[in-house]
Design a protein around this motif. Sequence first.
Motif, mmCIF file in Angstrom:
data_model
loop_
_atom_site.group_PDB
_atom_site.id
_atom_site.type_symbol
_atom_site.label_atom_id
_atom_site.label_comp_id
_atom_site.label_asym_id
_atom_site.label_seq_id
_atom_site.Cartn_x
_atom_site.Cartn_y
_atom_site.Cartn_z
ATOM 1 N N GLY A 54 0.780 -1.227 0.000
ATOM 2 C CA GLY A 54 0.000 0.000 0.000
ATOM 3 C C GLY A 54 0.811 1.276 0.000
ATOM 4 N N SER A 55 2.128 1.196 0.220
ATOM 5 C CA SER A 55 2.943 2.412 0.264
ATOM 6 C C SER A 55 2.983 3.124 -1.079
ATOM 7 C CB SER A 55 4.371 2.084 0.711
ATOM 8 O OG SER A 55 4.373 1.591 2.027
ATOM 9 N N ASP A 56 2.935 2.371 -2.167
ATOM 10 C CA ASP A 56 2.935 2.992 -3.480
ATOM 11 C C ASP A 56 1.662 3.811 -3.694
ATOM 12 O OD1 ASP A 56 1.957 0.384 -3.258
ATOM 13 O OD2 ASP A 56 2.596 -0.232 -5.245
ATOM 14 N N GLU A 57 0.510 3.260 -3.302
ATOM 15 C CA GLU A 57 -0.747 4.008 -3.383
ATOM 16 C C GLU A 57 -0.749 5.178 -2.404
ATOM 17 O OE1 GLU A 57 -0.743 0.628 -2.937
ATOM 18 O OE2 GLU A 57 -1.540 -0.121 -4.839
ATOM 19 N N ASP A 58 -0.148 4.982 -1.222
ATOM 20 C CA ASP A 58 -0.058 6.077 -0.243
ATOM 21 C C ASP A 58 0.789 7.228 -0.782
ATOM 22 O OD1 ASP A 58 -1.629 4.713 1.586
ATOM 23 O OD2 ASP A 58 0.072 3.962 2.745
ATOM 24 N N LEU A 59 1.867 6.893 -1.498
ATOM 25 C CA LEU A 59 2.703 7.940 -2.081
ATOM 26 C C LEU A 59 1.903 8.747 -3.096
ATOM 27 C CD1 LEU A 59 5.339 9.449 -2.534
ATOM 28 C CD2 LEU A 59 6.035 7.614 -4.098
ATOM 29 N N LEU A 60 1.159 8.082 -3.970
ATOM 30 C CA LEU A 60 0.339 8.803 -4.943
ATOM 31 C C LEU A 60 -0.711 9.662 -4.250
ATOM 32 C CD1 LEU A 60 -0.137 6.130 -7.757
ATOM 33 C CD2 LEU A 60 1.328 8.159 -7.793
ATOM 34 N N ALA A 61 -1.309 9.157 -3.172
ATOM 35 C CA ALA A 61 -2.308 9.937 -2.428
ATOM 36 C C ALA A 61 -1.667 11.159 -1.774
ATOM 37 C CB ALA A 61 -2.987 9.054 -1.375
ATOM 38 N N ALA A 62 -0.478 10.989 -1.206
ATOM 39 C CA ALA A 62 0.219 12.117 -0.575
ATOM 40 C C ALA A 62 0.589 13.172 -1.621
ATOM 41 C CB ALA A 62 1.471 11.623 0.150
ATOM 42 N N LEU A 63 1.046 12.727 -2.790
ATOM 43 C CA LEU A 63 1.387 13.677 -3.848
ATOM 44 C C LEU A 63 0.140 14.398 -4.355
ATOM 45 C CD1 LEU A 63 4.080 11.626 -5.785
ATOM 46 C CD2 LEU A 63 4.440 13.706 -4.433
ATOM 47 N N ALA A 64 -0.992 13.704 -4.390
ATOM 48 C CA ALA A 64 -2.248 14.341 -4.813
ATOM 49 C C ALA A 64 -2.659 15.437 -3.830
ATOM 50 C CB ALA A 64 -3.354 13.302 -4.945
ATOM 51 N N GLU A 65 -2.384 15.228 -2.547
ATOM 52 C CA GLU A 65 -2.689 16.263 -1.543
ATOM 53 C C GLU A 65 -1.704 17.420 -1.625
ATOM 54 O OE1 GLU A 65 -3.526 15.180 2.502
ATOM 55 O OE2 GLU A 65 -4.365 13.260 1.857
ATOM 56 N N LEU A 66 -0.422 17.100 -1.773
ATOM 57 C CA LEU A 66 0.603 18.149 -1.843
ATOM 58 C C LEU A 66 0.561 18.916 -3.156
ATOM 59 C CD1 LEU A 66 3.680 16.230 -0.406
ATOM 60 C CD2 LEU A 66 2.527 18.183 0.647
ATOM 61 N N LEU A 67 0.266 18.207 -4.228
ATOM 62 C CA LEU A 67 0.292 18.775 -5.577
ATOM 63 C C LEU A 67 -1.030 18.462 -6.283
ATOM 64 C CD1 LEU A 67 3.861 17.460 -6.536
ATOM 65 C CD2 LEU A 67 3.284 19.765 -5.731
ATOM 66 N N PRO A 68 -2.098 19.167 -5.952
ATOM 67 C CA PRO A 68 -3.404 18.856 -6.537
ATOM 68 C C PRO A 68 -3.431 19.073 -8.054
ATOM 69 C CG PRO A 68 -3.611 20.416 -4.710
ATOM 70 C CD PRO A 68 -2.161 20.262 -4.990
ATOM 71 N N ALA A 69 -4.215 18.254 -8.731
ATOM 72 C CA ALA A 69 -4.381 18.367 -10.184
ATOM 73 C C ALA A 69 -5.487 19.376 -10.480
ATOM 74 C CB ALA A 69 -4.696 17.005 -10.785
ATOM 75 N N ASP A 70 -5.191 20.648 -10.243
ATOM 76 C CA ASP A 70 -6.172 21.696 -10.496
ATOM 77 C C ASP A 70 -5.527 22.814 -11.306
ATOM 78 O OD1 ASP A 70 -4.642 23.144 -8.656
ATOM 79 O OD2 ASP A 70 -6.029 22.813 -7.009
ATOM 80 N N ASP A 71 -6.168 23.957 -11.360
ATOM 81 C CA ASP A 71 -5.709 25.046 -12.221
ATOM 82 C C ASP A 71 -4.833 26.078 -11.523
ATOM 83 O OD1 ASP A 71 -6.946 24.014 -14.483
ATOM 84 O OD2 ASP A 71 -8.863 24.922 -13.938
ATOM 85 N N ARG A 72 -4.262 25.758 -10.374
ATOM 86 C CA ARG A 72 -3.428 26.719 -9.655
ATOM 87 C C ARG A 72 -2.036 26.903 -10.268
ATOM 88 N NH1 ARG A 72 -3.154 24.355 -3.936
ATOM 89 N NH2 ARG A 72 -5.096 23.451 -4.645
ATOM 90 N N TRP A 73 -1.628 26.013 -11.140
ATOM 91 C CA TRP A 73 -0.256 25.991 -11.631
ATOM 92 C C TRP A 73 -0.058 26.959 -12.796
ATOM 93 C CZ3 TRP A 73 2.136 23.508 -8.001
ATOM 94 C CH2 TRP A 73 1.434 22.552 -7.268
ATOM 95 N N ARG A 74 1.044 27.682 -12.777
ATOM 96 C CA ARG A 74 1.365 28.615 -13.863
ATOM 97 C C ARG A 74 1.737 27.878 -15.142
ATOM 98 N NH1 ARG A 74 3.866 31.442 -9.371
ATOM 99 N NH2 ARG A 74 2.642 33.316 -8.968
ATOM 100 N N HIS A 75 2.382 26.733 -14.985
ATOM 101 C CA HIS A 75 2.735 25.886 -16.134
ATOM 102 C C HIS A 75 1.447 25.163 -16.527
ATOM 103 C CE1 HIS A 75 5.918 23.464 -18.270
ATOM 104 N NE2 HIS A 75 4.804 22.818 -18.549
ATOM 105 N N ARG A 76 0.806 25.565 -17.631
ATOM 106 C CA ARG A 76 -0.564 25.123 -17.902
ATOM 107 C C ARG A 76 -0.793 24.292 -19.152
ATOM 108 N NH1 ARG A 76 -4.714 27.953 -14.878
ATOM 109 N NH2 ARG A 76 -3.661 29.351 -13.463
ATOM 110 N N HIS A 77 0.234 23.997 -19.950
ATOM 111 C CA HIS A 77 -0.084 23.191 -21.139
ATOM 112 C C HIS A 77 -0.404 21.761 -20.713
ATOM 113 C CE1 HIS A 77 3.432 20.569 -21.511
ATOM 114 N NE2 HIS A 77 4.131 21.566 -21.013
ATOM 115 N N GLY A 78 -1.009 21.026 -21.619
ATOM 116 C CA GLY A 78 -1.326 19.632 -21.310
ATOM 117 C C GLY A 78 -2.614 19.482 -20.534
#
Length: 134
Positions: A54-78
């Motif tokens: 489960g640590s691999d899934e936990d890492l992805l969950a932690a990264l999702a919290e730290l680095l959300p996949a939303d529109d806050r990022w200045r680097h916006r292509h893709g």
Amino acid sequence: MDSTTQHYRTGGHEVVEDITRDATEFVAGRGDGLLHVFVPHATAGLAILETGAGSDEDLLAALAELLPADDRWRHRHGSRGHGRSHVMPALIAPYATIPVLAGHLTLGTWQSLCLVDLNVDNDVREVRFSFLAG
């Protein structure tokens, strides 16, 4: 120094992919030295962690919290939130170095070498394995 590259198809989803077997095969029979592993991508990294419990899934969950996949990022292509993939290598480095003794990786009992990829826009990753004899 001896060096080779491997390519990994990570697909269109976030992934923590165990690449320990390839690293193990690369250093087999080489004696003592260092294995340096490098991902020449601006949106991928390498982590040493336990997998399968489960640590691999936990890492992805932690990264999702730290680095959300939303529109806050200045680097916006893709895809939406793609900019977070460019920030991730500051947290999950694109390199790792592992001591090798008598042709064997000196990873701990539960440790694995993993490719971490949050970039759903690029589904093939290159990883360079380099052995420096001791």
